[in-house]
Design a protein around this motif. Structure first.
Motif, PDB file in Angstrom:
ATOM      1  N   TRP A  75       0.839  -1.193   0.000  1.00  0.00           N
ATOM      2  CA  TRP A  75       0.000   0.000   0.000  1.00  0.00           C
ATOM      3  C   TRP A  75       0.881   1.252   0.000  1.00  0.00           C
ATOM      4  N   TYR A  76       1.912   1.233   0.819  1.00  0.00           N
ATOM      5  CA  TYR A  76       2.842   2.356   0.879  1.00  0.00           C
ATOM      6  C   TYR A  76       3.454   2.610  -0.510  1.00  0.00           C
ATOM      7  N   ALA A  77       3.878   1.547  -1.159  1.00  0.00           N
ATOM      8  CA  ALA A  77       4.472   1.676  -2.492  1.00  0.00           C
ATOM      9  C   ALA A  77       3.442   2.223  -3.491  1.00  0.00           C
ATOM     10  N   ALA A  78       2.190   1.799  -3.370  1.00  0.00           N
ATOM     11  CA  ALA A  78       1.140   2.284  -4.266  1.00  0.00           C
ATOM     12  C   ALA A  78       0.873   3.772  -4.036  1.00  0.00           C
ATOM     13  N   VAL A  79       0.861   4.200  -2.788  1.00  0.00           N
ATOM     14  CA  VAL A  79       0.651   5.624  -2.497  1.00  0.00           C
ATOM     15  C   VAL A  79       1.804   6.443  -3.059  1.00  0.00           C
ATOM     16  N   ARG A  80       3.019   5.988  -2.835  1.00  0.00           N
ATOM     17  CA  ARG A  80       4.184   6.718  -3.361  1.00  0.00           C
ATOM     18  C   ARG A  80       4.163   6.733  -4.890  1.00  0.00           C
ATOM     19  N   GLY A  81       3.789   5.609  -5.508  1.00  0.00           N
ATOM     20  CA  GLY A  81       3.670   5.560  -6.961  1.00  0.00           C
ATOM     21  C   GLY A  81       2.615   6.528  -7.461  1.00  0.00           C
ATOM     22  N   SER A  82       1.498   6.592  -6.773  1.00  0.00           N
ATOM     23  CA  SER A  82       0.438   7.523  -7.132  1.00  0.00           C
ATOM     24  C   SER A  82       0.917   8.965  -7.048  1.00  0.00           C
ATOM     25  N   MET A  83       1.642   9.288  -6.010  1.00  0.00           N
ATOM     26  CA  MET A  83       2.157  10.644  -5.845  1.00  0.00           C
ATOM     27  C   MET A  83       3.134  10.994  -6.970  1.00  0.00           C
ATOM     28  N   LEU A  84       4.033  10.074  -7.265  1.00  0.00           N
ATOM     29  CA  LEU A  84       5.029  10.297  -8.314  1.00  0.00           C
ATOM     30  C   LEU A  84       4.373  10.509  -9.672  1.00  0.00           C
ATOM     31  N   TRP A  85       3.448   9.620 -10.044  1.00  0.00           N
ATOM     32  CA  TRP A  85       2.843   9.699 -11.364  1.00  0.00           C
ATOM     33  C   TRP A  85       1.841  10.841 -11.462  1.00  0.00           C
ATOM     34  N   HIS A  86       1.255  11.235 -10.348  1.00  0.00           N
ATOM     35  CA  HIS A  86       0.397  12.422 -10.348  1.00  0.00           C
ATOM     36  C   HIS A  86       1.229  13.659 -10.696  1.00  0.00           C
ATOM     37  N   GLU A  87       2.365  13.777 -10.045  1.00  0.00           N
ATOM     38  CA  GLU A  87       3.259  14.909 -10.320  1.00  0.00           C
ATOM     39  C   GLU A  87       3.717  14.909 -11.776  1.00  0.00           C
ATOM     40  N   ARG A  88       4.156  13.766 -12.246  1.00  0.00           N
ATOM     41  CA  ARG A  88       4.636  13.686 -13.627  1.00  0.00           C
ATOM     42  C   ARG A  88       3.528  13.985 -14.629  1.00  0.00           C
ATOM     43  N   TYR A  89       2.324  13.475 -14.355  1.00  0.00           N
ATOM     44  CA  TYR A  89       1.210  13.741 -15.261  1.00  0.00           C
ATOM     45  C   TYR A  89       0.890  15.232 -15.307  1.00  0.00           C
ATOM     46  N   GLU A  90       0.853  15.851 -14.144  1.00  0.00           N
ATOM     47  CA  GLU A  90       0.556  17.284 -14.115  1.00  0.00           C
ATOM     48  C   GLU A  90       1.611  18.085 -14.867  1.00  0.00           C
ATOM     49  N   ILE A  91       2.851  17.742 -14.674  1.00  0.00           N
ATOM     50  CA  ILE A  91       3.928  18.455 -15.381  1.00  0.00           C
ATOM     51  C   ILE A  91       3.823  18.249 -16.877  1.00  0.00           C
ATOM     52  N   LEU A  92       3.735  16.989 -17.299  1.00  0.00           N
ATOM     53  CA  LEU A  92       3.726  16.675 -18.737  1.00  0.00           C
ATOM     54  C   LEU A  92       2.486  17.198 -19.444  1.00  0.00           C
ATOM     55  N   SER A  93       1.343  17.113 -18.785  1.00  0.00           N
ATOM     56  CA  SER A  93       0.114  17.567 -19.441  1.00  0.00           C
ATOM     57  C   SER A  93       0.029  19.091 -19.496  1.00  0.00           C
ATOM     58  N   GLY A  94       0.848  19.770 -18.709  1.00  0.00           N
ATOM     59  CA  GLY A  94       0.838  21.221 -18.716  1.00  0.00           C
ATOM     60  C   GLY A  94       1.855  21.857 -19.662  1.00  0.00           C
ATOM     61  N   VAL A  95       2.655  21.037 -20.329  1.00  0.00           N
ATOM     62  CA  VAL A  95       3.684  21.558 -21.239  1.00  0.00           C
ATOM     63  C   VAL A  95       3.078  21.760 -22.615  1.00  0.00           C
ATOM     64  N   SER A  96       3.358  22.895 -23.189  1.00  0.00           N
ATOM     65  CA  SER A  96       2.935  23.126 -24.573  1.00  0.00           C
ATOM     66  C   SER A  96       4.163  23.479 -25.409  1.00  0.00           C
ATOM     67  N   VAL A  97       4.114  23.099 -26.659  1.00  0.00           N
ATOM     68  CA  VAL A  97       5.240  23.312 -27.555  1.00  0.00           C
ATOM     69  C   VAL A  97       4.857  24.343 -28.606  1.00  0.00           C
TER      70      VAL A  97
END
Length: 97
Positions: A75-97
């Protein structure tokens, strides 16, 4: 924030480079969203099973109030994974070229 793209080859038009970079960013954002959904699903299953939010779980886990069962580490690993991928998704989806 501004980012710049450098390429070793000048034989491609700016539009082609922009399209390739946009495609890569969109693919990475999609991958991040899929991983986020995966980890969120794992967290939801644990939350239902233990009738506890993941935030409350993390507080208790970090405080050493829970046992050493493998599921708690999963569960701990899943929460940390969720936090990591949430951050990455927000960053990547907010980039425009």
């Amino acid at each position: 924030m501004n980012l710049s793209v450098r390429t070793k080859s000048s034989r491609y038009e700016k539009g082609s480079i922009r399209n390739a970079v946009t495609f890569a960013l969109n693919s990475a954002a999609s991958n991040a969203r899929q991983r986020l959904t995966h980890y969120n699903g794992i967290c939801k299953r644990f939350e239902k099973k233990y009738r506890m939010s993941s935030a409350k779980f993390m507080e208790q886990f970090d405080a050493g109030k829970l046992g050493d069962e493998q599921e708690f580490f999963d569960w701990y690993a899943a929460v940390r994974g969720s936090m990591l991928w949430h951050e990455r998704y927000e960053i990547l989806s907010g980039v425009s070229v």
